[in-house]
Design an enzyme around this catalytic site. Structure first.
Site, PDB file in Angstrom:
ATOM      1  N   GLU A   1       0.804  -1.230   0.000  1.00  9.91           N
ATOM      2  CA  GLU A   1       0.000   0.000   0.000  1.00  9.91           C
ATOM      3  C   GLU A   1       0.839   1.284   0.000  1.00  9.91           C
ATOM      4  OE1 GLU A   1      -2.884  -0.263   3.184  1.00  9.91           O
ATOM      5  OE2 GLU A   1      -3.364  -2.335   2.694  1.00  9.91           O
TER       6      GLU A   1
ATOM      7  N   GLU B   1      -5.979 -11.111  -0.623  1.00 10.00           N
ATOM      8  CA  GLU B   1      -6.725 -10.882   0.626  1.00 10.00           C
ATOM      9  C   GLU B   1      -8.229 -10.900   0.351  1.00 10.00           C
ATOM     10  OE1 GLU B   1      -5.368  -7.388   2.678  1.00 10.00           O
ATOM     11  OE2 GLU B   1      -3.276  -7.704   2.152  1.00 10.00           O
TER      12      GLU B   1
END
Ligand code: G3I
Length: 445
Positions: free
Chosen positions: A250, A357
């Site tokens: 991220e 995820e």
């Protein structure tokens, strides 16, 4: 007299023509049968059915796995049938089959019926990891969830695990110069003991940086040296056991697509990303190195920004093997076509793609207080869709499809969004939901 002869000749020609034109003038009229949907469908058989027609003495049935009948199931090419139904058996599970029938009377055959499509069922007892073709099926673990039913399901259904939080910096490196390997070692040992692939998550993430690093008081050069030591210490420790790492997680902002203003960016500039990948490669020449992020699968601006960043790494000969789409999505977002387009951009770059995820919100608008059967089926369809999309990418670009949680009440989403949801494959009692079977169907495609 001559006129009479001409008339007789014309009548004779007409009779001969009539006889020839209709072939056998005594041929019965045979309509095409009305084919019906199959019944009694199992994982390796079904019963084909049709409505009989007048003058039929028997029927012929064709069964194929191709809707153009370019090939036939053994023994089912123009197979003669005296009844108006037939059990078709010795078939493959979870496979589309096509059939059509014709009426027969002597040498006369009717036209074909319409073609009926049916699909044999999935064997009830196929674990997810066996249904997957050529990639890992993963789930997350926490060190206090590696026994009992968690362990039983992980070992039966999954071929890969990811530490949900205990292999992050704030857990493994809580104080300067002081590593705490207790929980990361437990997870690594569990993976090795249970012969599970282990995906390392995540070396660098702004949301799991220990306070001492957030408030680092040394120089930028000292910061970089500290970070290099951390990356190489962790990757070296787990070399050969951790098969892949999310090196950086991220690093790109949602809206702007700019670099996130993390302490790593502030201290080292954007170059921190390339340096962390290089350090990880120097520590382990075999481990797969991923960049991981969220909101990439809607094929939007953030994906463009991430791909531009990755293209820069590749141009700079920075060792990177793949991209992780976190896939925190909803039952009604994003569209399949956007996910497929986004995945294609990774494939085009010859990178591995990890759906890293996956969880699917069934209640994104908080319009439900319990999982309705309608929404459960919509969730099932979305899990099937995601499994199909991932299964369809080329094998060279596959790595793993990892679910982010075992059972609904354990999902991070409940705390994060502050309302009830049912985003995973198992309910709070570890029972498979519709979503589990949709996911399995998609893997079996
Ligand atoms: O288990 C302990 C408990 O014993 C203790 O009492 C409690 C209070 O300190 O903490 C509990 O651990 C928490 C853990 O989740 C288990 O619930 C940690 O504090 C908490 O930080 C941890 O949050 C995790 C989060 O990342 C931060 O690491 C979530 O489980 C995890 O689902 C989430 O996952 C992230 C990915 O790494 C990156 N992508 C986004 C995703 C969701 O945020």
């Amino acid at each position: 007299m001559k006129q009479l002869n001409n008339i007789l000749l014309l009548i004779l020609i007409a009779m001969v023509t009539l006889a020839c034109g209709s072939g056998d003038a005594t041929a019965p009229t045979l309509d095409a049968p009305l084919a019906l949907n199959a019944t009694d469908i199992t994982q390796n058989s079904f019963t084909a059915k049709w409505v009989g027609v007048a003058n039929a003495k028997s029927y012929q049935i064709d069964v194929s796995t191709a809707n153009n009948f370019s090939s036939f199931v053994d023994g089912f090419e123009a197979k003669s049938v005296s009844d108006v139904k037939l059990e078709v058996s010795s078939l493959d599970a979870n496979t589309d089959y096509f059939y059509r029938v014709r009426a027969v009377n002597g040498e006369t055959l009717s036209a074909n019926s319409m073609t009926i499509t049916t699909r044999t069922t999935i064997p009830e007892d196929v674990p997810l990891k066996e249904a997957a073709q050529s990639f890992f099926i993963g789930n997350v673990v926490q060190s206090n969830r590696m026994t009992g039913t968690h362990k039983e399901i992980l070992n039966r259904e999954y071929s890969s695990i990811t530490a949900e939080y205990e292999m992050k910096m704030n857990i493994m490196y809580p104080y300067e110069g002081a590593y705490d390997w207790t929980r990361s070692d437990a997870i690594v040992d569990f993976a090795v003991t249970n012969n599970l692939n282990l995906h390392g998550h995540a070396l660098i993430w702004h949301n799991s940086t220990p306070d001492w690093i957030e408030n680092y008081t040394g120089t930028d050069a000292e910061f970089e040296a500290m970070l290099e030591d951390y990356v190489k210490t962790v990757v070296t420790r787990y070399k050969g056991k951790v098969k892949s790492w999310d090196v950086v997680n991220e690093a790109i902002e949602d809206g702007s697509g700019d670099y996130r203003n993390s302490v790593f960016y502030q201290r080292m500039g954007a170059d921190y990303i390339a340096k962390c990948f290089k350090w990880a490669r120097e520590a382990d020449e075999d481990v797969l190195l991923f960049y991981n992020d969220y909101n990439l699968c809607d094929n939007g601006n953030k994906l463009t920004a991430v791909l531009n960043m990755i293209d820069g790494l590749t141009t700079g000969n920075v060792p990177i093997n793949g991209l992780g789409f976190q896939m925190h999505i909803s039952y009604n977002w994003p569209d399949r076509s956007d996910i497929e387009a986004a995945a294609q951009k990774v494939v085009d770059r010859k990178l591995k793609l990890h759906f890293s995820e996956l969880d699917i919100r069934a209640n994104p608008n908080n319009d439900l207080t319990s999982l309705s059967s309608a929404r459960s089926l919509e969730l099932k369809a979305k899990y099937k869709e995601i499994a199909e999309v991932y299964t369809a990418i080329p094998n060279d670009n596959k790595y793993a499809l990892t679910i982010w949680g075992m059972k609904d009440n354990e999902s991070w989403l409940l705390d994060f969004w502050g309302h009830i949801d049912w985003p995973l494959l198992y309910d709070s009692n570890f029972d498979e939901k519709d979503a589990y079977y949709g996911f399995l169907e998609g893997l079996m495609k």
